[in-house]
Design a protein around this motif. Sequence first.
Motif, PDB file in Angstrom:
ATOM      1  N   SER A  89       1.151   4.577  -9.096  1.00 17.48           N
ATOM      2  CA  SER A  89       1.096   3.503 -10.212  1.00 17.48           C
ATOM      3  C   SER A  89       1.258   1.967  -9.338  1.00 17.48           C
ATOM      4  CB  SER A  89       1.406   3.403 -11.634  1.00 17.48           C
ATOM      5  OG  SER A  89       2.571   3.478 -11.451  1.00 17.48           O
ATOM      6  N   LEU A  90       0.584   1.208  -9.450  1.00 19.38           N
ATOM      7  CA  LEU A  90       1.113  -0.666  -9.669  1.00 19.38           C
ATOM      8  C   LEU A  90       2.914  -0.241  -9.677  1.00 19.38           C
ATOM      9  CD1 LEU A  90       0.013  -2.815  -7.723  1.00 19.38           C
ATOM     10  CD2 LEU A  90      -0.383  -3.673 -10.003  1.00 19.38           C
ATOM     11  N   GLU A  91       3.241  -0.049 -10.749  1.00 19.40           N
ATOM     12  CA  GLU A  91       4.618  -0.553 -10.948  1.00 19.40           C
ATOM     13  C   GLU A  91       5.542   0.253  -9.629  1.00 19.40           C
ATOM     14  OE1 GLU A  91       2.159   0.571 -13.867  1.00 19.40           O
ATOM     15  OE2 GLU A  91       2.445  -0.651 -15.262  1.00 19.40           O
ATOM     16  N   GLU A  92       5.162   1.064  -9.693  1.00 20.12           N
ATOM     17  CA  GLU A  92       5.626   2.389  -8.808  1.00 20.12           C
ATOM     18  C   GLU A  92       6.126   1.795  -7.598  1.00 20.12           C
ATOM     19  OE1 GLU A  92       6.653   6.833  -7.832  1.00 20.12           O
ATOM     20  OE2 GLU A  92       4.586   6.640  -9.714  1.00 20.12           O
ATOM     21  N   THR A  93       5.038   0.906  -7.169  1.00 17.90           N
ATOM     22  CA  THR A  93       4.711   0.211  -5.768  1.00 17.90           C
ATOM     23  C   THR A  93       5.520  -0.732  -5.548  1.00 17.90           C
ATOM     24  OG1 THR A  93       2.369   1.394  -5.734  1.00 17.90           O
ATOM     25  CG2 THR A  93       3.084  -0.090  -4.231  1.00 17.90           C
ATOM     26  N   TYR A  94       4.927  -1.127  -7.065  1.00 15.74           N
ATOM     27  CA  TYR A  94       6.071  -2.686  -6.595  1.00 15.74           C
ATOM     28  C   TYR A  94       7.681  -2.639  -7.157  1.00 15.74           C
ATOM     29  CZ  TYR A  94       7.369  -7.510  -8.839  1.00 15.74           C
ATOM     30  OH  TYR A  94       8.043  -8.186  -9.484  1.00 15.74           O
ATOM     31  N   MET A  95       7.445  -2.034  -7.873  1.00 14.77           N
ATOM     32  CA  MET A  95       9.609  -1.785  -7.841  1.00 14.77           C
ATOM     33  C   MET A  95      10.017  -1.057  -6.560  1.00 14.77           C
ATOM     34  SD  MET A  95       9.948  -2.383 -11.069  1.00 14.77           S
ATOM     35  CE  MET A  95      12.048  -1.744 -11.057  1.00 14.77           C
TER      36      MET A  95
ATOM     37  N   ALA B 160      -3.572  -5.812 -12.563  1.00 11.62           N
ATOM     38  CA  ALA B 160      -4.561  -5.067 -12.459  1.00 11.62           C
ATOM     39  C   ALA B 160      -5.517  -4.898 -12.953  1.00 11.62           C
ATOM     40  CB  ALA B 160      -3.575  -3.566 -13.087  1.00 11.62           C
ATOM     41  N   GLN B 161      -5.934  -5.552 -14.346  1.00  8.98           N
ATOM     42  CA  GLN B 161      -7.041  -5.533 -15.062  1.00  8.98           C
ATOM     43  C   GLN B 161      -7.506  -6.596 -14.787  1.00  8.98           C
ATOM     44  OE1 GLN B 161      -5.507  -6.610 -19.077  1.00  8.98           O
ATOM     45  NE2 GLN B 161      -7.385  -7.440 -19.723  1.00  8.98           N
ATOM     46  N   ILE B 162      -7.120  -8.025 -14.086  1.00 12.72           N
ATOM     47  CA  ILE B 162      -8.260  -8.817 -13.493  1.00 12.72           C
ATOM     48  C   ILE B 162      -8.246  -8.773 -12.322  1.00 12.72           C
ATOM     49  CG2 ILE B 162      -7.783 -11.844 -13.207  1.00 12.72           C
ATOM     50  CD1 ILE B 162      -6.444 -12.250 -15.408  1.00 12.72           C
ATOM     51  N   CYS B 163      -7.543  -8.432 -11.225  1.00 13.91           N
ATOM     52  CA  CYS B 163      -7.841  -9.602  -9.492  1.00 13.91           C
ATOM     53  C   CYS B 163      -8.105  -7.795  -8.979  1.00 13.91           C
ATOM     54  CB  CYS B 163      -6.338  -8.947  -9.385  1.00 13.91           C
ATOM     55  SG  CYS B 163      -5.254 -10.417 -10.033  1.00 13.91           S
ATOM     56  N   ASN B 164      -8.383  -7.906  -7.641  1.00 13.90           N
ATOM     57  CA  ASN B 164      -9.016  -6.898  -6.642  1.00 13.90           C
ATOM     58  C   ASN B 164      -7.840  -6.549  -5.585  1.00 13.90           C
ATOM     59  OD1 ASN B 164     -10.470  -9.041  -5.527  1.00 13.90           O
ATOM     60  ND2 ASN B 164     -12.316  -8.304  -6.360  1.00 13.90           N
ATOM     61  N   ARG B 165      -7.878  -7.378  -5.501  1.00 13.18           N
ATOM     62  CA  ARG B 165      -5.967  -8.312  -4.226  1.00 13.18           C
ATOM     63  C   ARG B 165      -4.526  -8.143  -5.016  1.00 13.18           C
ATOM     64  NH1 ARG B 165      -7.043 -10.586   0.696  1.00 13.18           N
ATOM     65  NH2 ARG B 165      -4.961 -10.361   1.705  1.00 13.18           N
ATOM     66  N   VAL B 166      -4.085  -7.870  -4.267  1.00  9.66           N
ATOM     67  CA  VAL B 166      -2.564  -7.737  -4.641  1.00  9.66           C
ATOM     68  C   VAL B 166      -1.557  -8.517  -3.557  1.00  9.66           C
ATOM     69  CG1 VAL B 166      -0.841  -6.842  -5.467  1.00  9.66           C
ATOM     70  CG2 VAL B 166      -3.069  -6.216  -6.685  1.00  9.66           C
TER      71      VAL B 166
ATOM     72  N   LYS C 161       9.148 -13.381   1.210  1.00  9.18           N
ATOM     73  CA  LYS C 161       8.688 -12.868   2.384  1.00  9.18           C
ATOM     74  C   LYS C 161       7.637 -12.261   1.353  1.00  9.18           C
ATOM     75  CE  LYS C 161      11.283 -11.619   6.591  1.00  9.18           C
ATOM     76  NZ  LYS C 161      12.363 -12.754   6.384  1.00  9.18           N
ATOM     77  N   LEU C 162       5.671 -12.518   2.469  1.00 13.14           N
ATOM     78  CA  LEU C 162       5.405 -11.061   1.661  1.00 13.14           C
ATOM     79  C   LEU C 162       5.022  -9.685   2.068  1.00 13.14           C
ATOM     80  CD1 LEU C 162       2.829 -11.887   0.480  1.00 13.14           C
ATOM     81  CD2 LEU C 162       1.384 -11.944   2.614  1.00 13.14           C
ATOM     82  N   VAL C 163       5.448  -9.142   1.288  1.00 15.36           N
ATOM     83  CA  VAL C 163       6.111  -7.326   1.449  1.00 15.36           C
ATOM     84  C   VAL C 163       5.273  -6.737   0.979  1.00 15.36           C
ATOM     85  CG1 VAL C 163       8.721  -7.666   0.916  1.00 15.36           C
ATOM     86  CG2 VAL C 163       7.190  -7.095  -0.881  1.00 15.36           C
ATOM     87  N   GLY C 164       3.817  -7.050   0.377  1.00 18.08           N
ATOM     88  CA  GLY C 164       2.883  -6.189   0.369  1.00 18.08           C
ATOM     89  C   GLY C 164       1.438  -7.162  -0.044  1.00 18.08           C
TER      90      GLY C 164
ATOM     91  N   GLU D 298      -7.104  -0.630  -5.304  1.00 21.88           N
ATOM     92  CA  GLU D 298      -7.318   0.712  -5.482  1.00 21.88           C
ATOM     93  C   GLU D 298      -5.915   1.235  -4.033  1.00 21.88           C
ATOM     94  OE1 GLU D 298     -10.210  -1.343  -5.007  1.00 21.88           O
ATOM     95  OE2 GLU D 298     -10.758  -0.789  -6.991  1.00 21.88           O
ATOM     96  N   GLN D 299      -5.771   0.282  -3.131  1.00 27.86           N
ATOM     97  CA  GLN D 299      -4.755   0.403  -2.223  1.00 27.86           C
ATOM     98  C   GLN D 299      -3.669   1.021  -2.818  1.00 27.86           C
ATOM     99  OE1 GLN D 299      -4.936  -2.343   1.196  1.00 27.86           O
ATOM    100  NE2 GLN D 299      -6.655  -1.043   2.202  1.00 27.86           N
ATOM    101  N   PHE D 300      -3.173   0.297  -3.430  1.00 29.64           N
ATOM    102  CA  PHE D 300      -2.264  -0.189  -4.414  1.00 29.64           C
ATOM    103  C   PHE D 300      -1.810   0.896  -5.198  1.00 29.64           C
ATOM    104  CE2 PHE D 300      -1.094  -4.083  -2.388  1.00 29.64           C
ATOM    105  CZ  PHE D 300      -0.042  -4.173  -2.356  1.00 29.64           C
ATOM    106  N   ALA D 301      -2.408   0.970  -5.959  1.00 30.41           N
ATOM    107  CA  ALA D 301      -3.334   1.897  -7.224  1.00 30.41           C
ATOM    108  C   ALA D 301      -3.498   3.463  -6.605  1.00 30.41           C
ATOM    109  CB  ALA D 301      -3.639   1.459  -8.204  1.00 30.41           C
ATOM    110  N   THR D 302      -3.372   4.442  -5.579  1.00 24.98           N
ATOM    111  CA  THR D 302      -4.064   5.408  -4.756  1.00 24.98           C
ATOM    112  C   THR D 302      -2.329   6.329  -5.124  1.00 24.98           C
ATOM    113  OG1 THR D 302      -4.346   4.480  -3.031  1.00 24.98           O
ATOM    114  CG2 THR D 302      -6.435   4.866  -4.545  1.00 24.98           C
ATOM    115  N   GLY D 303      -2.219   7.060  -5.586  1.00 22.42           N
ATOM    116  CA  GLY D 303      -1.555   8.099  -5.680  1.00 22.42           C
ATOM    117  C   GLY D 303      -0.241   7.873  -6.901  1.00 22.42           C
TER     118      GLY D 303
END
Length: 235
Positions: free
Chosen positions: A223-229, A195-201, A208-211, A216-221
């Motif tokens: 958190s990146l943590e929740e999406t990742y988990m 989150a600190q360094i990148c603009n793309r995730v 497999k690529l799952v995300g 911004e797309q990952f963090a809106t609504g």
Amino acid sequence: MLEVSGLTKRYGDILAVDDVGFRLEKGEVAAFLGPNGAGKTTTLRIVTGYLPPTAGAVVIGGVDLRREPTKAKRMVGYLPEIPPLYPEMRVEGYLRFVGKLKGLRKQELEKAIEEAIDRCRLKDVRRRFVYALSKGYRQRLGLAQAILGNPGLLILDEPTAGLDPAQIVDMRSFILELKGSHTILLSTHILSEAAQICNRVLIIHKGKLVGDGTLEQFATGRSLEETYMGLVAYS
Ligand SMILES: Nc1ncnc2c1ncn2[C@@H]1O[C@H](COP(=O)(O)OP(=O)(O)O)[C@@H](O)[C@H]1O
Ligand SMILES: [Mg+2]
């Protein structure tokens, strides 16, 4: 700057990378996230031309890696998980050695070495033997050999792994300084770092690529943590 399609790698029965595809535009800084064993290192080794894929294609700056490997690899700087340092060389000598391997000629080579030493703050240790460097300085040297010759694409495999907190802050600031002049793909399993360094995730799980999206797309609504988990946990 980087186009990966249908990338697949089998090690015997293990399907380490399974039909992975993504594109990075020039100037993007992407985090390659995933748990241990997800297939990050394997993907990065294929993208840098160190490992042949079982299937799929890699195109760097419009050049097909399989068809024109030398030309494609010249556009890539790679910091592997364990940097290939030679303990018996001095910092300067090691960078000269790497520069020659990269095909840099005399004047260009000396200029590139000075630039890498300057950007990675290696001035104080330039005459020192590699074996006498701390882990933090070794990682700086690993980054210096990756950026030598100013390649357009940087591939960094867990650049902060194994460093102490101060060294981590250092390494992140170096990477932030490289932003703008390079397209960067860096693997990590530290979400706050991404989150600190990148603009793309890009998120990889079991090969497999799952995300794939912007920060911004990952963090809106959520958190990146929740999406990742949600994407990688217990599936
Ligand atoms: N040289 C190899 N031979 C056999 N299996 C491997 C080899 N390298 C990696 N693997 C396996 O491939 C999978 C992906 O590994 P890797 O790409 O190192 O993942 P990551 O970097 O995300 O931790 C894992 O199951 C790992 O055990
Ligand atoms: Mg790895």
